[in-house]
Design a protein around this motif. Structure first.
Motif, short mmCIF file in Angstrom:
data_model
loop_
_atom_site.label_atom_id
_atom_site.label_comp_id
_atom_site.label_asym_id
_atom_site.label_seq_id
_atom_site.Cartn_x
_atom_site.Cartn_y
_atom_site.Cartn_z
N GLY A 121 -0.85 1.47 -10.43
CA GLY A 121 -2.03 1.50 -9.56
C GLY A 121 -3.33 1.67 -10.31
O GLY A 121 -4.40 1.61 -9.72
N GLU A 138 1.45 4.10 -3.13
CA GLU A 138 0.44 5.12 -3.40
C GLU A 138 0.94 6.52 -3.03
O GLU A 138 0.51 7.51 -3.58
N ALA A 154 0.82 -1.21 0.00
CA ALA A 154 0.00 0.00 0.00
C ALA A 154 0.86 1.27 0.00
O ALA A 154 0.34 2.36 -0.24
#
Ligand SMILES: Nc1ncnc2c1ncn2[C@@H]1O[C@H](COP(=O)(O)OP(=O)(O)OP(=O)(O)O)[C@@H](O)[C@H]1O
Length: 255
Positions: free
Chosen positions: A114, A84, A81
């Protein structure tokens, strides 16, 4: 006033806990990184510099303390994650780029990261002018090699591409992990100048590990000295500007 993008609160990382090989790699690190900061980090081998980056990237868990992104607790956020809001450039020119793909394809991949889209040739074509302009900012001929397989670029061009891939989506934080260390002095200086220009002009936020004390002093607005997992010294503003390599070297030797 700038606001903190990233905050480390009393961060400690201990490995092999409870065994005879127990080692505290990061020891109660407190750090506030503000928007637009360009922080250079020096320290002797084993001081914990890469571990600090690994913790910020979510690659290594913290044993105690907290990591905050824009005030939000990301201490337990998965490694997957992190891209990002964060990107990292490594020392090895082979890392971070796909060798069989062209320079333009790699840039498109980074731009679409992404988004989970298929790469279509017409999609690529529509970005070529933009990629040409972007590659030209690196001052090393990368713009003339957009259709070249990345694996056949020079080390300097490949690192320049890795850097552009890291900044193309304007992440909140960019980690530069000795990204010029594998290059010859001339190529290293050229990439360093282009790096600085991007960070300053685009008002990016970056942390850079380097063993080049001249670079650590010359670039950025703040300089950290790491020793045995602790922030031994933190120079900013006039203090950093007035620092000499001799003083810093002595500081490292003493530290
Ligand atoms: N996963 C791990 N398990 C055990 N020891 C580790 C681990 N990761 C790092 N270390 C140890 O922690 C210390 C700090 O390592 P780190 O790579 O962060 O240092 P560094 O400052 O980046 O050094 P260098 O300048 O050599 O790259 C070293 O003694 C290293 O051997």
């Amino acid at each position: 006033m700038s606001k903190p993008i990233l905050t480390l609160k009393n961060v400690s990382t201990v490995v092999n806990q409870g065994t005879s090989h127990e080692l505290t790699i990061l020891n109660q690190i407190n750090l506030e990184i503000n928007e637009g900061d360009f922080i250079t980090i020096v320290g002797t081998n084993g001081a914990g510099k890469s571990t600090l980056f690994n913790v910020i990237s979510g690659l290594i868990p913290v044993s105690s303390g907290q990591v905050l992104h824009q005030g939000k607790d990301i201490t337990k956020l998965s490694e997957e994650a992190h891209p990002e809001f964060l990107s990292r450039v490594f020392q090895d020119p082979k890392m971070g780029t796909a060798p069989r793909m062209t320079v333009a394809e790699n840039l498109l991949l980074a731009l679409k990261r992404g988004e989970n889209r298929f790469l279509k040739p017409r999609n690529l074509k529509s970005h070529l002018q933009e990629f040409h302009t972007l590659a030209k900012t690196m001052n090393n001929g990368l713009e003339d090699r957009l259709n070249t397989a990345t694996g056949s670029l020079s080390g300097g061009q490949r690192q320049a591409l890795s850097f552009l891939m890291a900044v193309i989506k304007r992440p909140d934080v960019i980690l530069l992990d000795e990204h010029t260390a594998a290059l010859d002095p001339h190529t290293s200086a050229s990439l360093m100048a282009a790096t600085d220009q991007h960070i300053v002009e685009d008002h990016l936020t970056a942390l850079m590990i380097t063993h080049q004390l001249e670079d650590a002093i010359k670039y950025g607005n703040r300089l950290l000295v790491l020793k045995e997992g602790k922030i031994e010294a933190d120079f900013a503003g006039e203090k950093k500007k007035n620092l000499t390599t001799e003083e810093l070297y002595e500081y490292l030797e003493r530290a």
